[in-house]
Write a protein that holds these residues in place. Structure first.
Motif, PDB file in Angstrom:
ATOM      1  N   LEU A   1       0.807  -1.218   0.000  1.00 53.43           N
ATOM      2  CA  LEU A   1       0.000   0.000   0.000  1.00 53.43           C
ATOM      3  C   LEU A   1       0.846   1.276   0.000  1.00 53.43           C
ATOM      4  O   LEU A   1       0.555   2.205  -0.770  1.00 53.43           O
ATOM      5  CB  LEU A   1      -0.955  -0.027   1.198  1.00 53.43           C
ATOM      6  CG  LEU A   1      -2.066   1.015   1.225  1.00 53.43           C
ATOM      7  CD1 LEU A   1      -2.896   0.966  -0.050  1.00 53.43           C
ATOM      8  CD2 LEU A   1      -2.967   0.789   2.451  1.00 53.43           C
TER       9      LEU A   1
ATOM     10  N   MET B   1       0.587   4.195  -2.930  1.00 51.36           N
ATOM     11  CA  MET B   1       0.238   5.579  -2.597  1.00 51.36           C
ATOM     12  C   MET B   1       1.300   6.552  -3.109  1.00 51.36           C
ATOM     13  O   MET B   1       0.991   7.631  -3.609  1.00 51.36           O
ATOM     14  CB  MET B   1       0.099   5.727  -1.079  1.00 51.36           C
ATOM     15  CG  MET B   1      -1.054   4.963  -0.461  1.00 51.36           C
ATOM     16  SD  MET B   1      -2.645   5.729  -0.783  1.00 51.36           S
ATOM     17  CE  MET B   1      -3.697   4.788   0.346  1.00 51.36           C
TER      18      MET B   1
ATOM     19  N   ILE C   1      -5.231   7.458  -8.094  1.00 50.83           N
ATOM     20  CA  ILE C   1      -5.573   6.392  -7.147  1.00 50.83           C
ATOM     21  C   ILE C   1      -7.078   6.209  -7.185  1.00 50.83           C
ATOM     22  O   ILE C   1      -7.839   7.168  -6.986  1.00 50.83           O
ATOM     23  CB  ILE C   1      -5.111   6.735  -5.721  1.00 50.83           C
ATOM     24  CG1 ILE C   1      -3.579   6.838  -5.670  1.00 50.83           C
ATOM     25  CG2 ILE C   1      -5.608   5.696  -4.721  1.00 50.83           C
ATOM     26  CD1 ILE C   1      -3.036   7.364  -4.354  1.00 50.83           C
TER      27      ILE C   1
ATOM     28  N   ILE D   1      -7.874   6.692   3.184  1.00 50.45           N
ATOM     29  CA  ILE D   1      -7.341   7.934   2.613  1.00 50.45           C
ATOM     30  C   ILE D   1      -7.463   8.989   3.701  1.00 50.45           C
ATOM     31  O   ILE D   1      -8.552   9.504   3.986  1.00 50.45           O
ATOM     32  CB  ILE D   1      -8.118   8.350   1.347  1.00 50.45           C
ATOM     33  CG1 ILE D   1      -8.087   7.235   0.313  1.00 50.45           C
ATOM     34  CG2 ILE D   1      -7.536   9.640   0.773  1.00 50.45           C
ATOM     35  CD1 ILE D   1      -6.696   6.841  -0.162  1.00 50.45           C
TER      36      ILE D   1
ATOM     37  N   SER E   1      -1.769   9.184   4.763  1.00 52.22           N
ATOM     38  CA  SER E   1      -1.619   8.580   3.439  1.00 52.22           C
ATOM     39  C   SER E   1      -1.546   9.652   2.348  1.00 52.22           C
ATOM     40  O   SER E   1      -0.794   9.510   1.380  1.00 52.22           O
ATOM     41  CB  SER E   1      -2.759   7.602   3.155  1.00 52.22           C
ATOM     42  OG  SER E   1      -4.019   8.243   3.152  1.00 52.22           O
TER      43      SER E   1
ATOM     44  N   SER F   1       1.890  11.120   1.740  1.00 53.54           N
ATOM     45  CA  SER F   1       2.851  10.263   1.034  1.00 53.54           C
ATOM     46  C   SER F   1       2.632  10.236  -0.476  1.00 53.54           C
ATOM     47  O   SER F   1       3.435   9.661  -1.210  1.00 53.54           O
ATOM     48  CB  SER F   1       2.769   8.830   1.584  1.00 53.54           C
ATOM     49  OG  SER F   1       1.557   8.203   1.190  1.00 53.54           O
ATOM     50  N   MET F   2       1.541  10.838  -0.958  1.00 53.21           N
ATOM     51  CA  MET F   2       1.201  10.775  -2.381  1.00 53.21           C
ATOM     52  C   MET F   2       1.975  11.801  -3.186  1.00 53.21           C
ATOM     53  O   MET F   2       2.548  12.750  -2.653  1.00 53.21           O
ATOM     54  CB  MET F   2      -0.312  11.020  -2.552  1.00 53.21           C
ATOM     55  CG  MET F   2      -1.192   9.970  -1.914  1.00 53.21           C
ATOM     56  SD  MET F   2      -2.960  10.413  -2.061  1.00 53.21           S
ATOM     57  CE  MET F   2      -3.711   9.165  -1.023  1.00 53.21           C
TER      58      MET F   2
ATOM     59  N   ILE G   1      -7.573  11.468  -7.048  1.00 51.89           N
ATOM     60  CA  ILE G   1      -8.200  10.433  -6.239  1.00 51.89           C
ATOM     61  C   ILE G   1      -9.630  10.238  -6.716  1.00 51.89           C
ATOM     62  O   ILE G   1     -10.380  11.208  -6.875  1.00 51.89           O
ATOM     63  CB  ILE G   1      -8.191  10.804  -4.740  1.00 51.89           C
ATOM     64  CG1 ILE G   1      -6.751  10.958  -4.234  1.00 51.89           C
ATOM     65  CG2 ILE G   1      -8.927   9.738  -3.918  1.00 51.89           C
ATOM     66  CD1 ILE G   1      -6.660  11.458  -2.804  1.00 51.89           C
TER      67      ILE G   1
END
Length: 328
Positions: free
Chosen positions: A190, A194, A200, A214, A218, A221-222, A228
């Motif tokens: 995961l 991400m 995503i 989400i 998280s 870290s994208m 999204i």
């Protein structure tokens, strides 16, 4: 056999009536099932519910008191039902696990394309005779990395479409789909998904481990400017964290067909009302957010399959039989 249907719309009446077999009488109600409306099912043998009906312990007790022994969900998800308690009380439960995965998958990709190429803005401009292209710049889907969270039937349908675009596809699921082993996709953990995905898209059930997957951590870290997409369940996303991500420009695009507080909004015409959900209104204010009202399932093909499978499940319940694929 009398079946009380809750949260029904005109299209429910059309499709269920046209596919209803002899021996089943349908009683339609637009009210959502909860402690206050459960009495509407008095005299019924089963109830039929949808995604935003409340089927908790209190409601189940009321149904049992009315000698109702079957709960038929006309949807795939069942996070709104206390499954364990219902079973402990001798009730049977059924659902429609795969009514039309392509319907939801195509809607998810439609959100990706609409946000990317800003089709909603372009449509409105041209209607006003404005043909200026400034502000409508998009990107090629080809060779973009898309992270698919959940590789059940809907996730796999999404992957097939994305591979057709020439996307690089990363996948995450606690169960790897054997059908994908010969396709150009990569299962990964995961955090890697991400961090490496340009887009995503969420296609997993809602449970304790996925709620608010989400979230602030998280999102941090994208990639900057990530897109999204959520056509699964609203509570997979921490909406306030997403709003912060949009404001900081970490999230470049957001496409939602579901919303974590949608039970108080969706499936009704509220155009003449004041919406007092400030979080939803804030989401609506962003130019890079597109929201649809839980319509991913809404195709003729899907509604036909939903009606047929739900009614078949009710017939099986009446015969005290169960299908391993559709009964919980």
């Amino acid at each position: 056999m009398k079946v009380t249907m809750f949260s029904t719309q005109d299209y429910d009446k059309t499709f269920f009536t046209s596919h209803c077999p002899d021996g089943i009488a349908l009683d339609f109600h637009d009210a959502k099932l909860n402690e206050h409306t459960a009495v509407l099912a008095k005299g019924a043998h089963a109830v039929c519910v949808f995604v935003n009906d409340t089927v908790d312990k209190a409601v189940i007790d009321l149904l049992i008191d009315m000698n109702i022994r079957h709960i038929a969900l006309r949807c795939a998800g069942y996070n709104n039902v206390d499954i364990d308690y219902a079973k402990s009380q001798g009730m049977s439960l059924s659902r429609v696990p795969a009514y039309s995965p392509e319907a939801v998958a195509e809607h998810a990709v439609a959100l990706m394309l609409s946000l990317n190429r800003k089709l909603h803005k372009a449509y409105n401009r041209v209607r006003d005779d404005n043909f200026d292209l400034n502000g409508l710049l998009g990107f090629n889907m080809y060779q973009r990395t898309v992270g698919v969270l959940g590789t059940g039937k809907i996730g796999r349908a999404v992957i097939d479409i994305l591979l057709g675009f020439g996307c690089e596809v990363l996948c995450y699921d606690i169960f790897e789909a054997s059908e994908l082993k010969d396709k150009a996709v990569t299962y990964t953990d995961l955090p890697t998904l991400m961090a490496q995905s340009d887009i995503i898209t969420l296609h997993c059930p809602l449970n304790e481990s996925t709620e608010h997957m989400i979230n602030e951590q998280s999102i941090s870290s994208m990639k900057d400017g990530v897109m999204i997409i959520n056509t699964s369940r609203g509570k997979l996303i921490d909406t306030k964290a997403v709003i912060s991500g949009i404001k900081s420009k970490k999230i470049g695009y957001l496409g939602l067909d579901v919303y974590e507080m949608e039970e108080d909004l969706f499936f009704k015409n509220r155009s003449n009302e004041i919406i007092d959900d400030d979080v939803f209104q804030r989401l609506q204010s962003f130019p890079n957010v597109m929201i649809t009202g839980h319509q991913g399932f809404f195709t003729e093909d899907a509604l036909t399959q939903i009606a047929r499978v739900t009614l078949s499940n009710i017939e099986l319940a009446a015969k005290d039989e169960q299908d391993a694929e559709t009964f919980l």
